[in-house]
Design an enzyme around this catalytic site. Structure first.
Site, short mmCIF file in Angstrom:
data_model
loop_
_atom_site.label_atom_id
_atom_site.label_comp_id
_atom_site.label_asym_id
_atom_site.label_seq_id
_atom_site.Cartn_x
_atom_site.Cartn_y
_atom_site.Cartn_z
CB SER A 123 -24.61 -19.89 16.76
OG SER A 123 -24.84 -18.51 16.52
CG HIS A 144 -25.36 -24.53 16.80
ND1 HIS A 144 -24.00 -24.42 16.57
CD2 HIS A 144 -25.93 -23.54 16.06
CE1 HIS A 144 -23.78 -23.43 15.74
NE2 HIS A 144 -24.94 -22.88 15.41
CD GLU A 156 -21.41 -27.11 17.47
OE1 GLU A 156 -20.17 -27.14 17.37
OE2 GLU A 156 -22.05 -26.05 17.66
CG ASN A 194 -19.40 -20.71 15.55
OD1 ASN A 194 -18.99 -20.70 14.39
ND2 ASN A 194 -20.67 -20.58 15.84
#
Length: 550
Positions: A123, A144, A156, A194
């Site tokens: 991540s 991810h 992801e 993120n």
């Protein structure tokens, strides 16, 4: 490209929380699964734990006993890395250490066939860097998953600089075949979620550091007015302050200490003190036996005004007008109240996409306020819409500047809401010149609509508005830099962090011009680049304004 066929083995390296979750996803999809961990005995324990999870699914009626037996027969704990040779896909979920991951995949290349897809669940580390030492980096991708992997739908699919399109396509198709919602993104710090989510935490912490409001009130306003499932303070306590701060610092560092990603000093102090959230018994809030539930500031009941005068157009808050009339409050149209055409009304309500640079136009909307139309001037034709209270004060949606900077009568600002009809709470901020009676009138007005009211300090951009404006900007910047498509950005933010709207859709509802004006106002008060709108957002605002003047 087709997904990985069900007769191909999926190997998962790492048997912690994420490794177990990914193994369970592949297993219930129908693949044979090999689970490996370098620590002796760990994979066997993880396999038993996965079996117990499957047993609970049977108990809840979400899996048949026959399916459970088949899944159990397909799950094998591998004792040596060499046992992963049959794998058609290997997903790594080990410690976030670049050198350790690189060594693992270099070793795997000597074990698996050349057509085996290799994937990392990282991540925070660059997918390109993890794949750099490989002989065949084209078959390497990021997959991810979000925790808990068996529950959350988002994956992801990250393409590194050397990733072959065919490898990314197969990973995408496989994740979809597993019942997930995959989104494509390039290898950029933070990927989609993120990266774009940083302002949700950062702006709340900034409001707290400016002493605009306490954590419980900020959380309540973002939940009950902004429509977010959790507030940032309670959410980071759940995630762990150490984990959240580490991600923020990682993204900030990767972007060369860009001021837009600057970590919070207040959060840093929490981490340094060991108050890292629920797992330590204390973070922003206290936990454990006897801990008091945090209570947001809520204004005392006040009498609602019998009437208000509407000047101009309330833009995103236009729905307040019929709500006030339904509540028995007379809304008198002032002389500068302009009629709204159907096209304008449609855009204010989040109407159809009008096209962006990709489609030849903006992300929708007609600009109805902000600096171009007179900023915070009160009573000036073309200024932002406002409600004149019986005592002479002005009630207005925040445009980014503090209420105290407005010329003319005292001002009480109200915050943005996702939906003013369903919002349970509204934040108000009064100018330093506003008498208590003006604040009471404003509070009583919203209370008459069934809302709880939180009185906060006169901070720029309030709480929801500044947070949403930054999310819209970060999302536009990610699209402009080719991180992901607009559709995938919005999908990732809705599914990955449960936002009520994708930030690009939210930006269409507000209009790019209004968002740019709010950010420019914040930037004028806080210079240094933190609130500088990205070029894509400015271009969209310019198109909106040019269309408005056609």
């Amino acid at each position: 490209m087709d997904e990985l066929s069900l007769d191909r083995t999926v190997a998962v390296v790492g048997s912690g929380t994420m490794g177990r979750g990914i193994a369970q996803v592949a297993l219930t999809a129908g693949h044979p699964v090999l689970l490996y961990d370098a620590a002796p005995g760990t994979a066997e324990r993880a396999a038993r734990a996965i079996g117990e999870r499957l047993d609970r699914l049977v108990e809840k009626g979400r899996m048949s006993a026959e399916q459970r037996a088949g899944a159990g027969a397909r799950l094998v704990a591998a004792g040596q890395l060499s046992e992963l040779a049959p794998a058609g896909l290997v997903v790594e979920a080990i410690v976030e250490d670049l050198a350790v991951k690189q060594r693992l995949f270099a070793d795997l290349e000597g074990v698996v066939a050349d057509d085996c897809l290799l994937a990392t669940n990282t991540s925070s580390l660059p997918v390109t860097a993890v794949a750099a030492p490989l002989r065949l980096p084209g078959r390497f991708v990021g997959l991810h998953f979000f925790n808990p992997a068996p529950v959350l739908p988002l994956v992801e699919v990250v393409s590194g600089a050397a990733t072959d399109r065919a490898a990314a396509d197969r990973a995408h198709a496989t994740a979809r075949a597993w019942g997930k919602t995959p989104v494509r993104c390039t290898d950029s710090p933070g990927f989609i979620v993120n990266r774009v989510a940083r302002p949700f935490y950062a702006e709340a912490f900034r409001v707290y550091e400016e002493r605009g409001a306490d954590p419980a009130t900020i959380d309540a306003v973002l939940r009950e007015s902004g429509g977010f499932a959790m507030g940032p303070f309670e959410l980071t306590d759940l995630i762990g302050q150490d984990v959240n701060e580490a991600v923020t610092t990682s993204v900030w560092t990767a972007f060369g200490f860009d001021p837009r990603f600057t970590p919070s000093l207040a959060q840093r102090q929490l981490v340094q003190s060991g108050r890292i959230g629920r797992k330590s018994g204390h973070g922003w809030y206290a936990y454990g036996e006897g801990a008091e539930r945090p209570i947001p500031h809520t204004a005392a009941p006040a009498k609602a005004p019998e009437s208000v005068v509407l000047h101009g157009d309330l833009g995103p808050a236009v729905e307040l007008v019929p709500m006030l009339e339904e509540a028995g409050i007379e809304v008198v149209r002032g002389q500068d109240h302009g009629a709204r055409g159907p096209e304008q009304a449609d855009q204010e309500q989040g109407g159809p996409e009008q096209g962006g640079p990709e489609q030849g136009g903006p992300e929708g909307g007609q600009e109805q306020g902000g600096q171009e139309q007179g900023g915070h001037g009160s009573g000036v034709p073309g200024s932002p819409g406002r409600l004149e209270l019986p005592g002479g004060a002005v009630l207005r949606l925040t445009t980014g500047l503090p209420a105290t900077t407005a010329e003319g009568p005292p001002v009480v600002l109200f915050d943005l809401a996702l939906d003013y009809r369903t919002a349970g709470r509204i934040a108000l901020a009064a100018s330093d010149t506003a008498p208590p009676s003006a604040v009471e009138e404003a509070a009583g007005l919203f209370q008459a609509l069934g809302k709880q009211v939180s009185l906060i300090d006169d901070i720029p951009g309030m709480i929801v508005a500044r947070t949403v404006a930054m999310l819209v900007d970060f999302a536009n910047d990610a699209v402009a830099r080719g991180v992901a498509s607009p559709e995938d950005v919005d999908t990732a933010m809705r599914l990955g962090v449960n936002y009520p709207l994708g930030p690009l859709e939210w930006g269409r509802r507000l209009t790019a011009a209004r968002v740019v004006d709010l950010l420019d106002a914040l930037g004028a008060l806080h210079p240094g680049g933190r609130y500088a709108p990205c070029v894509r957002l400015r271009r969209r605002a310019a198109v909106e304004r040019s269309r408005r003047h056609e």
